[in-house]
Scaffold this motif. Structure first.
Motif, PDB file in Angstrom:
ATOM      1  N   ARG A  17       0.884  -1.378   0.040  1.00  0.00           N
ATOM      2  CA  ARG A  17       0.061  -0.063  -0.007  1.00  0.00           C
ATOM      3  C   ARG A  17       0.932   1.091  -0.001  1.00  0.00           C
ATOM      4  O   ARG A  17       1.856   1.356   0.535  1.00  0.00           O
ATOM      5  N   ALA A  18       0.584   2.355  -0.497  1.00  0.00           N
ATOM      6  CA  ALA A  18       0.983   3.692  -0.532  1.00  0.00           C
ATOM      7  C   ALA A  18       1.132   4.121   0.830  1.00  0.00           C
ATOM      8  O   ALA A  18       0.039   3.691   1.823  1.00  0.00           O
ATOM      9  N   ALA A  19       1.656   4.894   1.213  1.00  0.00           N
ATOM     10  CA  ALA A  19       1.806   5.784   2.450  1.00  0.00           C
ATOM     11  C   ALA A  19       0.488   6.306   2.909  1.00  0.00           C
ATOM     12  O   ALA A  19      -0.086   6.420   3.731  1.00  0.00           O
ATOM     13  N   CYS A  20       0.211   7.042   1.807  1.00  0.00           N
ATOM     14  CA  CYS A  20      -1.250   8.046   2.082  1.00  0.00           C
ATOM     15  C   CYS A  20      -2.043   7.045   2.552  1.00  0.00           C
ATOM     16  O   CYS A  20      -3.158   7.369   3.195  1.00  0.00           O
ATOM     17  N   VAL A  21      -2.376   6.003   2.139  1.00  0.00           N
ATOM     18  CA  VAL A  21      -3.559   4.950   2.350  1.00  0.00           C
ATOM     19  C   VAL A  21      -3.462   4.599   3.851  1.00  0.00           C
ATOM     20  O   VAL A  21      -4.447   4.683   4.425  1.00  0.00           O
TER      21      VAL A  21
ATOM     22  N   ASP B 135      -4.157   7.865   5.854  1.00  0.00           N
ATOM     23  CA  ASP B 135      -5.836   8.065   5.817  1.00  0.00           C
ATOM     24  C   ASP B 135      -6.444   6.957   6.584  1.00  0.00           C
ATOM     25  O   ASP B 135      -7.556   7.598   7.226  1.00  0.00           O
ATOM     26  N   ARG B 136      -6.094   5.995   6.696  1.00  0.00           N
ATOM     27  CA  ARG B 136      -6.729   4.918   7.381  1.00  0.00           C
ATOM     28  C   ARG B 136      -6.882   5.379   8.852  1.00  0.00           C
ATOM     29  O   ARG B 136      -7.760   5.357   9.786  1.00  0.00           O
ATOM     30  N   GLN B 137      -5.506   5.684   9.484  1.00  0.00           N
ATOM     31  CA  GLN B 137      -5.446   6.251  10.817  1.00  0.00           C
ATOM     32  C   GLN B 137      -6.314   7.545  10.995  1.00  0.00           C
ATOM     33  O   GLN B 137      -6.989   7.495  11.979  1.00  0.00           O
ATOM     34  N   VAL B 138      -6.323   8.481  10.124  1.00  0.00           N
ATOM     35  CA  VAL B 138      -7.244   9.581  10.163  1.00  0.00           C
ATOM     36  C   VAL B 138      -8.612   9.159  10.489  1.00  0.00           C
ATOM     37  O   VAL B 138      -9.397   9.530  11.375  1.00  0.00           O
ATOM     38  N   LEU B 139      -9.270   8.259   9.722  1.00  0.00           N
ATOM     39  CA  LEU B 139     -10.484   7.772   9.751  1.00  0.00           C
ATOM     40  C   LEU B 139     -10.936   6.805  11.300  1.00  0.00           C
ATOM     41  O   LEU B 139     -11.747   7.065  11.943  1.00  0.00           O
ATOM     42  N   GLU B 140     -10.047   5.982  11.588  1.00  0.00           N
ATOM     43  CA  GLU B 140      -9.967   5.157  12.700  1.00  0.00           C
ATOM     44  C   GLU B 140     -10.018   6.061  14.074  1.00  0.00           C
ATOM     45  O   GLU B 140     -10.523   5.601  14.870  1.00  0.00           O
ATOM     46  N   SER B 141      -9.306   7.207  13.881  1.00  0.00           N
ATOM     47  CA  SER B 141      -9.520   7.990  15.036  1.00  0.00           C
ATOM     48  C   SER B 141     -10.632   9.083  15.201  1.00  0.00           C
ATOM     49  O   SER B 141     -10.959   9.574  16.342  1.00  0.00           O
ATOM     50  N   GLY B 142     -11.649   9.010  14.089  1.00  0.00           N
ATOM     51  CA  GLY B 142     -12.826   9.676  14.244  1.00  0.00           C
ATOM     52  C   GLY B 142     -12.859  11.132  14.029  1.00  0.00           C
ATOM     53  O   GLY B 142     -13.535  11.768  14.442  1.00  0.00           O
ATOM     54  N   ALA B 143     -11.398  11.668  13.683  1.00  0.00           N
ATOM     55  CA  ALA B 143     -11.126  13.061  13.276  1.00  0.00           C
ATOM     56  C   ALA B 143     -12.094  13.732  12.392  1.00  0.00           C
ATOM     57  O   ALA B 143     -12.493  13.014  11.498  1.00  0.00           O
TER      58      ALA B 143
ATOM     59  N   GLY C 126       8.746   7.878   2.755  1.00  0.00           N
ATOM     60  CA  GLY C 126       7.458   8.053   2.276  1.00  0.00           C
ATOM     61  C   GLY C 126       6.213   8.325   3.217  1.00  0.00           C
ATOM     62  O   GLY C 126       5.490   9.093   2.837  1.00  0.00           O
ATOM     63  N   TRP C 127       6.252   7.630   4.410  1.00  0.00           N
ATOM     64  CA  TRP C 127       5.418   7.716   5.266  1.00  0.00           C
ATOM     65  C   TRP C 127       5.576   9.357   5.920  1.00  0.00           C
ATOM     66  O   TRP C 127       4.642   9.928   6.171  1.00  0.00           O
ATOM     67  N   GLN C 128       6.885   9.565   6.031  1.00  0.00           N
ATOM     68  CA  GLN C 128       7.139  10.986   6.740  1.00  0.00           C
ATOM     69  C   GLN C 128       6.690  12.239   5.749  1.00  0.00           C
ATOM     70  O   GLN C 128       6.293  13.217   6.003  1.00  0.00           O
ATOM     71  N   ASN C 129       6.850  12.019   4.739  1.00  0.00           N
ATOM     72  CA  ASN C 129       6.292  12.839   3.373  1.00  0.00           C
ATOM     73  C   ASN C 129       4.886  12.908   3.329  1.00  0.00           C
ATOM     74  O   ASN C 129       4.380  14.147   3.235  1.00  0.00           O
ATOM     75  N   ALA C 130       4.231  11.836   3.534  1.00  0.00           N
ATOM     76  CA  ALA C 130       2.785  11.974   3.715  1.00  0.00           C
ATOM     77  C   ALA C 130       2.418  12.739   4.945  1.00  0.00           C
ATOM     78  O   ALA C 130       1.380  13.498   4.848  1.00  0.00           O
ATOM     79  N   VAL C 131       2.914  12.482   5.906  1.00  0.00           N
ATOM     80  CA  VAL C 131       2.586  13.318   7.298  1.00  0.00           C
ATOM     81  C   VAL C 131       2.879  14.667   6.948  1.00  0.00           C
ATOM     82  O   VAL C 131       2.027  15.678   7.416  1.00  0.00           O
TER      83      VAL C 131
ATOM     84  N   VAL D 276      -6.263  16.459   7.636  1.00  0.00           N
ATOM     85  CA  VAL D 276      -6.148  16.770   6.317  1.00  0.00           C
ATOM     86  C   VAL D 276      -5.827  15.244   5.880  1.00  0.00           C
ATOM     87  O   VAL D 276      -5.097  14.645   6.328  1.00  0.00           O
ATOM     88  N   MET D 277      -6.541  15.032   4.925  1.00  0.00           N
ATOM     89  CA  MET D 277      -6.570  13.383   4.230  1.00  0.00           C
ATOM     90  C   MET D 277      -5.600  13.678   2.975  1.00  0.00           C
ATOM     91  O   MET D 277      -5.742  14.657   2.352  1.00  0.00           O
ATOM     92  N   VAL D 278      -4.532  12.790   2.683  1.00  0.00           N
ATOM     93  CA  VAL D 278      -3.660  12.990   1.619  1.00  0.00           C
ATOM     94  C   VAL D 278      -3.599  11.630   0.730  1.00  0.00           C
ATOM     95  O   VAL D 278      -3.699  10.380   1.160  1.00  0.00           O
ATOM     96  N   THR D 279      -3.956  11.987  -0.654  1.00  0.00           N
ATOM     97  CA  THR D 279      -3.679  10.720  -1.684  1.00  0.00           C
ATOM     98  C   THR D 279      -2.654  11.185  -2.796  1.00  0.00           C
ATOM     99  O   THR D 279      -2.498  12.370  -3.090  1.00  0.00           O
ATOM    100  N   SER D 280      -2.128   9.942  -3.420  1.00  0.00           N
ATOM    101  CA  SER D 280      -0.841  10.207  -4.214  1.00  0.00           C
ATOM    102  C   SER D 280      -1.524   9.389  -5.500  1.00  0.00           C
ATOM    103  O   SER D 280      -2.165   8.135  -5.168  1.00  0.00           O
ATOM    104  N   THR D 281      -0.949   9.555  -6.803  1.00  0.00           N
ATOM    105  CA  THR D 281      -1.083   8.703  -7.746  1.00  0.00           C
ATOM    106  C   THR D 281       0.260   8.946  -8.909  1.00  0.00           C
ATOM    107  O   THR D 281       0.569  10.110  -8.892  1.00  0.00           O
ATOM    108  N   GLY D 282       0.413   7.747  -9.450  1.00  0.00           N
ATOM    109  CA  GLY D 282       1.580   8.082 -10.223  1.00  0.00           C
ATOM    110  C   GLY D 282       2.288   6.634 -10.511  1.00  0.00           C
ATOM    111  O   GLY D 282       1.916   5.593 -10.274  1.00  0.00           O
ATOM    112  N   VAL D 283       3.824   7.139 -10.724  1.00  0.00           N
ATOM    113  CA  VAL D 283       4.713   5.749 -10.591  1.00  0.00           C
ATOM    114  C   VAL D 283       4.969   5.159  -9.134  1.00  0.00           C
ATOM    115  O   VAL D 283       5.268   5.920  -8.270  1.00  0.00           O
TER     116      VAL D 283
END
Length: 404
Positions: free
Chosen positions: A55-59, A62-70, A90-95, A111-118
Motif C-alpha cells: 500500500r501507498a503511505a497515504c493509504v 488516511d486509514r489512521q485519520v478515519l480510525e481516530s474519528g477526526a 514516504g510515510w514522513q512525506n505523507a505526514v 487533512v487527508m492525503v492521496t497520491s497517484t503516479g509511478v
C-alpha cells in the motif's frame, strides 16, 4: 419522476466546498498535478481503500485519520509520484504534506492525503512545499473541474459528476471526481475518487452508505485485472445544507441520500471504464436470474473482465462462446440449460441452445461506443451490473512505455 437531477460542479457542487488544481512541477509533462478539496467547516469523513498488502503511505495515513474519528477539513491529491513502496521516508512525506495543508489553511482539523503516479518514486517534496501554499491560494467555489484535471495520469478526460435533490424543501447535493484508466480491477474502489456532500449524517451511517455504494459501482468496474497500491475513495459530508441530521439507516431520507451517493459513484465508475487505457468502447454486462445480487455481480464482473471477451469486442467479433465460458468459470453454480446470452438486441443463446442471428449486423453493433451484454442464468430474482472496456493494441503500447 426521479428523486434527483444532475448538476454541474463535481466536488464543489455541494454547499461549503472549494477546490483547486494547479501545476506544481510534479509531472515532467508540465500538466496540472496538484489538487485540493477543502470544506469551509469541518466535515465527517468516510473512506474505502485498497486491500492490497502493498500500500501507498497515504493509504495507511488516511486509514489512521478515519480510525481516530477526526473531523476532516481537506483532501490533498498529487499526481506524478504514487508514494508507494517508499519506506519510512514516504510515510514522513505523507505526514508532512498533511501538516503543510493544515498550516496553509490555518486549521488543526485533519487533512487527508492521496497520491497517484509511478510506484517506488518518492514525492518531490521541494515541489510539494512550494505547491501546497499555491493550491490553497487558488481555491475557489467553482474549482471542481480544475481539481478533476489535476488528478489525472493516463486518463484522457476528467471525470466529474454531481446530483441535487430536495430534502424537506432544501437542496442537498452530492458530487464527485475520480481518476483512473489503467490498473483498474479494484478490491474496494478505484484508483482515486473523492465525494462531497452538504448533508448532515451520522459518521457511522455515512461510512456504511459509502461502502454499500462502492459495492454497486467502483467494485463492479474492471479495465485490466490489476488492483492499485493507492486505491482510495474518500467521502466528506459537512452539513452545510441546513437539513436535519440523518441518523437512522432505514429512514426514507437515509435511503434517498444513499441512492444519490450510489448514483454518483456509478456514473464515475462508468467514466473510468469508458476511459480505459486504449479503449474504444464501454462494455456493460447485466446478469439476471441469479439467486443473489452478489452472485449476479460476480458473474457480470468475470465476463467484463475476460481478456478474451474484451479482445473479441475490440475486434468486432460476436463470439458469444467466450461470454458463456466466462460466466461458467465465475464460481457461481447455475444450470447451463437455462443460460441466455444477448448482445444488444441480438439473442445468441436461449435455454442453453444456440440461436440463429445476423452475424454481420452483430459485428456492426460491436463498433458502437457502448456495448451491452445481457446474460440470464435461471429464474432467480437477483440481478447485477458490471462495467469495463475493450482490450486494444494501444493498451499494450501505453503500458509498455509507461515509465520510459
Amino acid at each position: 419522476m426521479t428523486q434527483w437531477h444532475q448538476i454541474s460542479g463535481g466536488v464543489t457542487a455541494a454547499q461549503g466546498y472549494k477546490a483547486a488544481g494547479i501545476t506544481a512541477g510534479l509531472k515532467s509533462s508540465g500538466k496540472p498535478d496538484l489538487a485540493l478539496i477543502c470544506s469551509d467547516v469541518g466535515a465527517i469523513a468516510a473512506g474505502v481503500f485498497t486491500k492490497s498488502c502493498v500500500r501507498a503511505a497515504c493509504v495507511d495515513f488516511d486509514r489512521q485519520v478515519l480510525e481516530s474519528g477526526a473531523i476532516v477539513r481537506a483532501i490533498l491529491c498529487n499526481a506524478g509520484q504514487a508514494n508507494a513502496s517508499t519506506g519510512e521516508e514516504g510515510w514522513q512525506n505523507a505526514v508532512e504534506c498533511a501538516q503543510l495543508v493544515q498550516k496553509a489553511i490555518g486549521t488543526t482539523e485533519a487533512v487527508m492525503v492521496t497520491s497517484t503516479g509511478v510506484i517506488g518514486k518518492q514525492l518531490l517534496m521541494d515541489k510539494m512545499r512550494s505547491g501546497i501554499p499555491q493550491v490553497v491560494t487558488a481555491l475557489t467555489a467553482d474549482g471542481g473541474e480544475a481539481a478533476a484535471g489535476a488528478i489525472m495520469t493516463t486518463d484522457t478526460v476528467p471525470k466529474i459528476y454531481a446530483l441535487e435533490a430536495d430534502f424537506d424543501g432544501k437542496p442537498v447535493r452530492v458530487g464527485g471526481i475520480c481518476k483512473g484508466a489503467g490498473m483498474i480491477h479494484p478490491n474496494m474502489a478505484t484508483m482515486l475518487g473523492f465525494i462531497t456532500s452538504d448533508a448532515a449524517v451520522a459518521p457511522a451511517l455515512w461510512q456504511d452508505m459509502l461502502s454499500q455504494a462502492i459495492d454497486k459501482s467502483f467494485n463492479q468496474v474492471t479495465v485490466d485485472g490489476d488492483t492499485s497500491t493507492n486505491d482510495s475513495v474518500i467521502a466528506l459530508a459537512n452539513g452545510r445544507s441546513g437539513t436535519p441530521g440523518i441518523m437512522q439507516a432505514n429512514s426514507a431520507v437515509a435511503q434517498k441520500l444513499e441512492g444519490m451517493l450510489t448514483e454518483v459513484c456509478i456514473n464515475l465508475a462508468k467514466a473510468i471504464a469508458k476511459d480505459g487505457e486504449g479503449a474504444t468502447s464501454l462494455i456493460e454486462v447485466r446478469v439476471e436470474g441469479a439467486q443473489s445480487e452478489n452472485d449476479a455481480r460476480k458473474i457480470a464482473k468475470t465476463i467484463v473482465g475476460s481478456a478474451l471477451v474484451k479482445s473479441a469486442i475490440f475486434g468486432n467479433d460476436p463470439n458469444w462462446g467466450r461470454i458463456a465460458a466466462a460466466a461458467g468459470r465465475a464460481g457461481v453454480l447455475f444450470d447451463q440449460n437455462k443460460l441466455h446470452i444477448q448482445l444488444g438486441e441480438f439473442v445468441m443463446m436461449t435455454a442453453g441452445t444456440p440461436q440463429d442471428y445476423d452475424r454481420t449486423a452483430a459485428s456492426e453493433y460491436l463498433k458502437q461506443d457502448e456495448v451491452k451484454i445481457r446474460v440470464a442464468i435461471g429464474d432467480g430474482k437477483a440481478s447485477g451490473l458490471a462495467w469495463g472496456c475493450d482490450l486494444s493494441y494501444d493498451y499494450v503500447k501505453i503500458n509498455a512505455e509507461y515509465t520510459t
